[in-house]
Motif scaffolding. Structure first.
Motif, PDB file in Angstrom:
ATOM      1  N   GLN A   1      -0.119   1.521  -0.017  1.00 20.05           N
ATOM      2  CA  GLN A   1      -0.558   0.811  -1.206  1.00 20.05           C
ATOM      3  C   GLN A   1       0.322   1.211  -2.378  1.00 20.05           C
ATOM      4  OE1 GLN A   1      -2.375  -1.618  -1.614  1.00 20.05           O
ATOM      5  NE2 GLN A   1      -2.927  -1.668  -3.773  1.00 20.05           N
TER       6      GLN A   1
ATOM      7  N   GLN B   1      -3.169  -1.584   5.900  1.00 23.21           N
ATOM      8  CA  GLN B   1      -3.886  -1.776   4.643  1.00 23.21           C
ATOM      9  C   GLN B   1      -4.701  -0.569   4.239  1.00 23.21           C
ATOM     10  OE1 GLN B   1      -5.857  -5.576   4.186  1.00 23.21           O
ATOM     11  NE2 GLN B   1      -4.955  -6.249   6.122  1.00 23.21           N
ATOM     12  N   THR B   2      -4.768   0.448   5.112  1.00 21.56           N
ATOM     13  CA  THR B   2      -5.705   1.531   4.838  1.00 21.56           C
ATOM     14  C   THR B   2      -5.056   2.791   4.273  1.00 21.56           C
ATOM     15  OG1 THR B   2      -5.508   2.076   7.168  1.00 21.56           O
ATOM     16  CG2 THR B   2      -7.447   0.859   6.507  1.00 21.56           C
ATOM     17  N   ASN B   3      -3.843   3.094   4.681  1.00 19.22           N
ATOM     18  CA  ASN B   3      -3.228   4.329   4.213  1.00 19.22           C
ATOM     19  C   ASN B   3      -2.762   4.186   2.771  1.00 19.22           C
ATOM     20  OD1 ASN B   3      -1.561   6.544   3.736  1.00 19.22           O
ATOM     21  ND2 ASN B   3      -0.840   6.614   5.853  1.00 19.22           N
ATOM     22  N   PRO B   4      -3.259   5.040   1.857  1.00 16.58           N
ATOM     23  CA  PRO B   4      -2.917   4.892   0.439  1.00 16.58           C
ATOM     24  C   PRO B   4      -1.411   4.951   0.179  1.00 16.58           C
ATOM     25  CG  PRO B   4      -4.654   6.524   0.698  1.00 16.58           C
ATOM     26  CD  PRO B   4      -4.208   6.160   2.076  1.00 16.58           C
TER      27      PRO B   4
ATOM     28  N   LEU C   1      -2.367   5.312 -10.376  1.00 12.78           N
ATOM     29  CA  LEU C   1      -1.366   4.364  -9.899  1.00 12.78           C
ATOM     30  C   LEU C   1      -1.091   3.250 -10.903  1.00 12.78           C
ATOM     31  CD1 LEU C   1       0.381   3.929  -7.500  1.00 12.78           C
ATOM     32  CD2 LEU C   1      -1.448   2.667  -6.394  1.00 12.78           C
TER      33      LEU C   1
ATOM     34  N   VAL D   1       1.456  -7.435   5.430  1.00 16.80           N
ATOM     35  CA  VAL D   1       0.786  -6.296   6.034  1.00 16.80           C
ATOM     36  C   VAL D   1       0.051  -6.783   7.279  1.00 16.80           C
ATOM     37  CG1 VAL D   1      -0.705  -4.319   5.597  1.00 16.80           C
ATOM     38  CG2 VAL D   1       0.303  -5.545   3.674  1.00 16.80           C
TER      39      VAL D   1
ATOM     40  N   ARG E   1       3.461  -0.682  -2.169  1.00 15.22           N
ATOM     41  CA  ARG E   1       3.296  -2.087  -2.548  1.00 15.22           C
ATOM     42  C   ARG E   1       3.205  -2.250  -4.062  1.00 15.22           C
ATOM     43  NH1 ARG E   1       0.251  -2.180   2.471  1.00 15.22           N
ATOM     44  NH2 ARG E   1      -1.666  -1.542   1.455  1.00 15.22           N
TER      45      ARG E   1
END
Lengths: 331, 315, 315
Positions: free
Chosen positions: A52, A46-49, A317, A73, A55
Motif C-alpha cells: 500500500q 492488497q493486504t500487506n501494508p 502515510l 493488484v 501504491r
C-alpha cells in the motif's frame, strides 16, 4: 423474448465495434512529451501494508510529475497466474511504462517478456525478476540490510547469548536474502548461539505462534532476528504473553515498527521503505519516457533505524511527500 | 443406451442465469471498457480461462457424481513440479508430460479409492489429498519455482495455430472430448446415474465403483494436463501457483447449472461459468477498476448468476 | 465374523483416544510439550479455532456449508479494531465485531432460504464480497495500538488459564445444551437428516436455517474480536488461512457434511487434534514445508479411522 435479447446483443456489439478502441494517451516513448504519461503499477497483494505504501507513493510521484497511475493488484494475494493475466490485460490498454513488483521472481519472467515484446518499458522495484529486459531495478540491498540489522542486535546483546531467527516465506527470494544476511552477521559473533530458524511466512500471526512454541522449547532466548516487521511485532506479542524479555529486530521500517521503536518494545528495524521504492520507481518510469537519464540499478542506502534516528520517518502515510530524484540518485 | 436427453436439463426456452450474466457482462464491457472487444483481448480471455476450464470439466462429472475434488489445484501444482523437474533433468517433453499425467492420475485414483471404496466423504478425502499433494510439491521444491525447463514447452504454449493460442485449442479439445464422453458414451450415462440413482447401477451389477473411481481419475489426469499449460505459461514449475483453483472450478460448475444432489449435469454450463468469470476479471482489469471492487464483484457475479435460476424455479 | 451382540463404541470415544495418543506421543518426543505453559498455549490456540468451528458445526448439521467464516473473522477484526481505537470503548468494539458477523450470517441465511441459493455458492459469493469490503476499508493498512486491557481478551489469563479457553468452554457447554436439550437443536438435526420430512412435520425450516447461519456468522465475528486482541493488530488478510483448518476441525470431529449427525464435542476434539499436531511440528522444529503434508495426512487418517469404525460397528 429471446429475439429481443438477440437484437440488443447484436446492436450493442455493432455500436462498440464501430468505435475503435482509443489509442493510448501516450505517444511512442521517445517523443519527449512532458505530461500525461500513463504508468501501470503492479504490486503483489492488497493486504500487506508495504505494498500500500508503494501504491500511495507511486500516486504521489506521478502527481508531482504530471503523470497518472493505474494500479494492478491480484484479487487473490500473491497469485501468479493472476498477475500474468493482469499483465496481458494491461498490455491491451498499452500503458506508457510499467513499474513492476513480481509475485514470483522466476515465474513472472514470461510476463516481462510480453511487456518487452509490446515495447513497454519495465521498471522493476523491490524484488528483482530473474530475466527479461529492464530499464532499471531499484530496491534494497536486502543482504546488507539484514546483515547490518543483525549485527546491530548482536552488538547490543554484548556478542553473546541465544538468538532465534524468524524467516519469511519458504521459497521467496527476499526471504532467502534476508536470512542469509542475518546468518552472515551471526558468523561474526561466534559466542552467540542460533537456537532455531523457522519460517513465519512474513505474517504476524504465524510468527506469534512460532515464537510461542520456541519460547516453550528454549528457556533462554536473548534475541530475535525477524525477516520483517510484522513478524518482529508478532514475536514481541508472544514474548509479552509469556512474560519473557528479549531484544527483537525486524526489517522494512514500517510505521508500526517505528512506533514500537519509539515505545521501546522493538530494538531496531532495517530501513527498506516501500514509500521510496514507489516514488523512485515511478519517477524513473516518467524520466525514462522523457528521455532523462535513469541508472541501470539503484540500491537504497542501508540504514538501521533505532531510537536515535527515527525522526522524520514516522509521518503518517497521507502526509508523506516523495523526495526529489536528485536527493536520492547520484548520477 | 439410456436416454440422457432428459437429464441434460436444458431446453431452448430456459436460458440459464449464467448465460444472461455472460451476455450482460459482454455488453457492458463492450461499451465501457475500451479495448475489451479487440481481437487480442478476447484471445487473451480465452487463453486465460483455458486452464480453469480444463480443471472444471472433470469437476463437473465429479459433482454430478455427488462428490467434489478439493485437491485439483494442489495436484496440478505437484504435476507441474514433476513435469518441470523432469524437463530440467533433460527428459524430452513427451516423457515429462506423461510423467505429469501419471502423477495426476495417481492422485485421482487415490481420491477415487478413498471415496468409492473406503466410503470417505469426498470433501474430507480430497481435503486430505490436497494437503498431501501440496506438501509433496512444496517439499520437492523448497517452495520455489523450478526454472531451467528449456524452451520447448514455453514455445509450445506460445504457439498459435490458425490464430488461436495453444491453450485455447487445448481447452476446446478437452471440451469436445468431455462432451462426447458425457453425452455419447456408456460411461457418461453411468455418470448421470451415479448422481441420480446410484442404487440402480449397483443393482444392475454394473460396477458402480469402477466408474466412480474413474471420474476422480479423470480429475487427476486433467490436472496433469492443466499443469502442462500452466508450466508453459510461466516457463517454470511452481508448487502452489494453482492452489485455490479448485474452488473457482467448483463455483464455475455450480454457477453453470450442475448441482450436487440431483445428478443433473450441464457441461456447456460449466464452460459458460468459466468464461463468464474470465470475462469479468478481464473486463474489470481493462476498465482499471480498483482491486477491492474487483474482489467484491466476483462474489456478486456468482450470486447473481444463480439468482436468475432460483427465481425462475420458484415460479 | 458377525457377532450377535454389536460392539458399539461411540465414535467420540475413538476421537478422544486419538487425542490422548497424540498427546502421549508428543510428551514422549519432547520435554517442552508437557510444560503447563505449552499445554495452555495449545488450549488457547485450539480455542480460537473452536470458536469459529462451533458456529460452522451448526451449519454443517443442517447439511449446509459456510465458506465465508474466514472472511468474516477478518472483517470483524478490522471493524472492531477501528471501533475500539475510535471510541476507546471495549464493549462497543466487541458489539461491532459481533454485529458484523450477525449481519453477514443473516444475509447468508436469507440467500440460502429465501433466494434458494446452494449454500456453497451463497457463502462463496459472500466470501468474495466480504473480502472486497475488507480490502476497500483497510486500504492495505493495519490498525494497531490497543490497550493491554483489550489485548488480554486474547492474550490474558484468569486464574492461570487463558481467557479464550474460558470462551471455548462456555460455548462448548452452551452449544451442547443448545443442540441436545432444546427443540431448536433437535429441529436442526432433523433438518439435516431430512429437510423435506422436517418441513412436513411442521418444523420452521427456513427460520432455523437462518438461525444457524446467523450463529455461524456471530461466532466468526466473536472470533475476530479475540484474534484481534491476541495479535494486537488488524489487517485485512487475517482470516485467509483460517477457512480450511476450521472446516477440517469440524470434519475430523465427526460431523457429517450430509447433515444430521455430529456434535460440538467432536468439533472441539477435531480442533484439539489439529492444534496438537501443529504444536508438535513446531516443537519438534519440523521444517514448515512438511506441514501441509502432515495436515493432509492427519485428515486422511482421521477419516480412514472413522470409515473403519463404521464398518466394524455395522458388521
Amino acid at each position: 423474448m429471446k429475439n429481443v435479447l438477440l437484437v440488443i446483443v447484436i446492436s450493442a456489439f455493432a455500436v462498440s465495434c464501430s468505435s475503435k478502441p482509443e489509442a493510448s494517451t501516450g505517444e511512442p516513448a521517445d517523443s519527449g512529451k512532458t505530461g500525461g504519461e500513463n504508468i501501470a503499477v503492479f504490486t503483489k497483494n492488497q493486504t500487506n501494508p508495504f505494498f500500500q505504501t508503494v501504491r500511495v507513493a507511486a500516486e504521489n510521484a506521478a502527481k508531482q510529475m504530471n503523470a497518472s497511475v493505474i494500479q494492478y493488484v491480484p484479487t487473490k494475494a500473491d497469485d501468479i497466474p493472476e498477475q500474468m493475466n493482469q499483465i496481458e490485460d494491461a498490455i491491451v490498454k498499452h500503458p506508457d511504462a510499467v513499474v513492476f513488483i513480481p509475485v514470483d521472481s522466476e515465474a513472472m519472467v514470461p510476463g516481462i517478456d510480453k511487456l518487452n515484446a509490446a515495447k513497454i518499458p519495465v521498471i522493476n522495484i523491490t524484488d528483482k525478476v530473474k530475466g527479461g529486459d529492464l530499464v532499471t531495478f531499484m530496491g534494497c540491498d536486502e543482504l546488507n540490510l539484514a546483515m547490518s540489522t543483525g549485527q546491530y542486535l548482536l552488538e547490543k546483546m554484548g556478542g553473546k547469548g541465544n538468538v532465534v531467527l524468524l524467516e519469511g516465506v519458504g521459497g521467496s527470494l527476499n526471504s532467502a536474502n534476508r536470512v542469509k544476511g542475518f546468518k552472515m552477521a551471526l558468523e561474526k559473533f561466534p559466542n552467540v548461539k542460533l537456537l532455531a530458524s523457522q519460517p513465519g511466512n512474513f505474517q504476524r500471526k504465524k510468527a506469534l505462534e512460532v515464537m510461542e512454541n520456541l519460547i516453550q522449547s528454549y528457556p533462554q532466548i536473548d534475541g530475535v532476528l525477524a525477516a520483517n516487521d510484522s513478524m518482529a511485532l508478532g514475536a514481541i506479542e508472544a514474548l509479552d504473553g509469556a512474560k519473557r524479555k528479549a531484544l527483537v529486530v525486524g526489517l522494512n521500517g514500517t510505521k508500526e515498527a517505528i512506533d514500537a521503536i519509539k515505545a521501546g518494545t522493538l530494538l531496531a528495524s532495517g530501513d527498506c521503505d516501500g514509500f521510496l521504492h514507489g516514488c523512485l520507481g515511478t519517477m524513473a518510469a516518467v524520466r525514462h519516457l522523457r528521455n532523462l537519464p535513469v541508472p541501470k540499478e539503484h540500491t537504497f542506502e542501508v540504514k538501521v533505524i533505532d531510537n536515535t534516528n527515527y525522526t522524520g520517518l514516522d509521518l503518517p502515510l497521507e502526509e508523506r511527500m516523495c523526495p526529489t530524484w536528485e536527493s536520492l540518485v547520484k548520477n | 443406451m439410456p436416454e440422457s436427453a432428459v437429464a441434460q436439463g436444458w431446453s431452448p426456452r430456459r436460458i440459464p442465469g449464467v448465460a444472461y450474466a455472460l451476455v450482460g457482462l459482454g455488453m457492458f464491457f463492450s461499451i465501457f471498457a475500451r479495448g475489451f472487444l479487440s481481437a487480442p483481448n478476447l484471445v487473451n480471455v480465452g487463453a486465460q480461462s483455458a486452464i480453469l476450464l480444463i480443471v472444471a470439466l472433470p469437476m463437473t462429472l465429479i459433482i454430478m457424481a455427488e462428490g467434489l475434488d478439493l485437491s485439483a489445484g494442489a495436484v496440478l501444482g505437484l504435476s507441474g513440479v514433476t513435469l518441470s523437474l523432469a524437463l530440467v533433468q533433460g527428459a524430452p517433453l513427451p516423457v515429462a508430460f506423461l510423467l505429469a499425467l501419471a502423477v495426476g492420475s495417481t492422485f485421482g485414483a487415490i481420491n477415487g479409492l478413498l471415496v468409492a471404496v473406503a466410503d470417505i466423504p469426498p470433501f474430507v478425502a480430497t481435503l486430505g489429498t490436497m494437503g498431501v499433494a501440496e506438501g509433496l510439491a512444496v517439499a520437492l521444491t523448497d517452495g520455489r519455482s523450478v526454472v531451467g525447463i528449456g524452451s520447448t514447452l514455453p514455445a509450445l504454449y506460445a504457439g498459435k495455430f490458425i490464430g488461436a493460442p495453444f491453450a485455447v485449442w487445448a481447452a476446446v479439445l478437452t471440451y469436445a472430448v468431455f462432451h462426447v464422453l458425457l453425452y455419447r458414451t456408456r460411461f457418461g450415462a453411468y455418470v448421470f446415474a451415479l448422481g441420480g440413482n446410484r442404487e440402480a447401477l449397483v443393482l444392475a451389477g454394473l460396477g458402480a465403483n469402477r466408474y466412480h473411481i474413474l471420474v476422480y481419475v479423470l480429475g487427476g489426469l486433467l490436472s496433469g494436463f492443466g499443469a502442462l499449460l500452466l508450466t508453459g505459461r510461466m516457463s517454470a514449475g511452481h508448487p502452489t501457483a494453482a492452489i485455490g483453483m479448485e474452488f473457482d472450478a467448483i463455483a464455475a460448475v455450480i454457477v453453470g447449472g450442475t448441482r450436487f444432489e440431483r445428478g443433473n449435469g450441464w457441461l456447456p454450463g460449466t464452460a459458460l461459468g468459466v468464461i463468464t468469470v474470465g470475462i469479468l476479471k478481464n473486463g474489470l482489469n481493462v476498465m482499471a477498476v480498483s482491486s477491492s471492487l474487483q474482489v467484491a464483484s466476483i462474489g456478486v457475479l456468482v450470486i447473481a448468476a444463480l439468482l436468475v435460476d432460483s427465481i425462475r424455479e420458484r415460479r | 465374523m458377525k457377532s450377535a451382540r454389536s460392539f458399539h463404541i461411540p465414535p467420540i470415544v475413538y476421537r478422544m483416544i486419538s487425542v490422548a495418543l497424540i498427546a502421549i506421543a508428543l510428551a514422549a518426543s519432547t520435554d517442552a510439550f508437557i510444560r503447563s505453559e505449552n499445554i495452555l498455549n495449545v488450549l488457547r490456540q485450539a480455542s480460537l479455532t473452536f470458536l469459529i468451528a462451533s458456529g460452522l458445526t451448526l451449519v454443517v448439521l443442517t447439511a449446509g456449508l459456510d465458506l465465508s467464516v474466514g472472511a468474516v473473522v477478518g472483517l470483524s477484526a478490522c471493524l472492531t479494531g477501528a471501533a475500539v481505537k475510535a471510541t476507546g470503548s471495549i464493549p462497543l468494539g466487541i458489539a461491532v465485531g459481533l454485529a458484523c458477523g450477525v449481519v453477514i450470517g443473516i444475509a447468508n441465511g436469507l440467500m440460502v432460504t429465501s433466494l434458494k441459493l446452494p449454500p456453497f455458492i451463497a457463502t462463496y459469493g459472500m466470501l468474495w464480497i466480504v473480502y472486497g469490503i475488507n480490502y476497500w476499508y483497510m486500504a492495505g493498512d493495519t490498525i494497531y495500538g490497543f490497550s493491554d486491557e483489550f489485548k488480554s481478551i486474547g492474550n490474558g489469563y484468569a486464574l492461570g488459564v487463558p481467557i479464550p479457553v474460558y470462551l471455548m468452554i462456555a460455548f462448548l457447554i452452551l452449544g451442547t445444551l443448545f443442540t441436545r436439550n432444546t427443540t431448536y437443536g433437535h429441529e436442526i438435526y432433523a433438518i439435516g437428516a431430512n429437510a423435506e420430512a422436517a418441513r412436513l412435520s411442521g418444523i420452521p425450516v427456513r427460520a432455523r436455517l437462518v438461525l444457524v447461519y446467523t450463529l455461524s456468522g456471530a461466532m466468526a465475528g466473536l472470533a475476530g474480536v479475540v484474534y484481534l486482541a491476541r495479535l494486537g493488530s488488524a489487517e485485512a488478510g487475517i482470516g485467509d488461512p483460517l477457512l480450511l483448518p476450521v472446516i477440517a476441525a469440524v470434519l475430523i470431529g465427526g460431523t457429517s457434511l450430509f447433515g444430521g449427525s455430529g456434535s460440538l464435542c467432536g468439533t472441539l476434539i477435531g480442533a484439539l487434534i489439529l492444534t496438537l499436531v501443529l504444536n508438535g511440528m513446531n516443537l519438534l522444529t519440523v521444517n514448515a514445508h512438511w506441514h501441509p503434508l502432515v495436515y493432509g495426512g492427519v485428515v486422511l487418517i482421521a477419516a480412514g479411522l472413522d470409515a473403519a469404525a463404521r464398518k466394524w460397528s455395522d458388521g
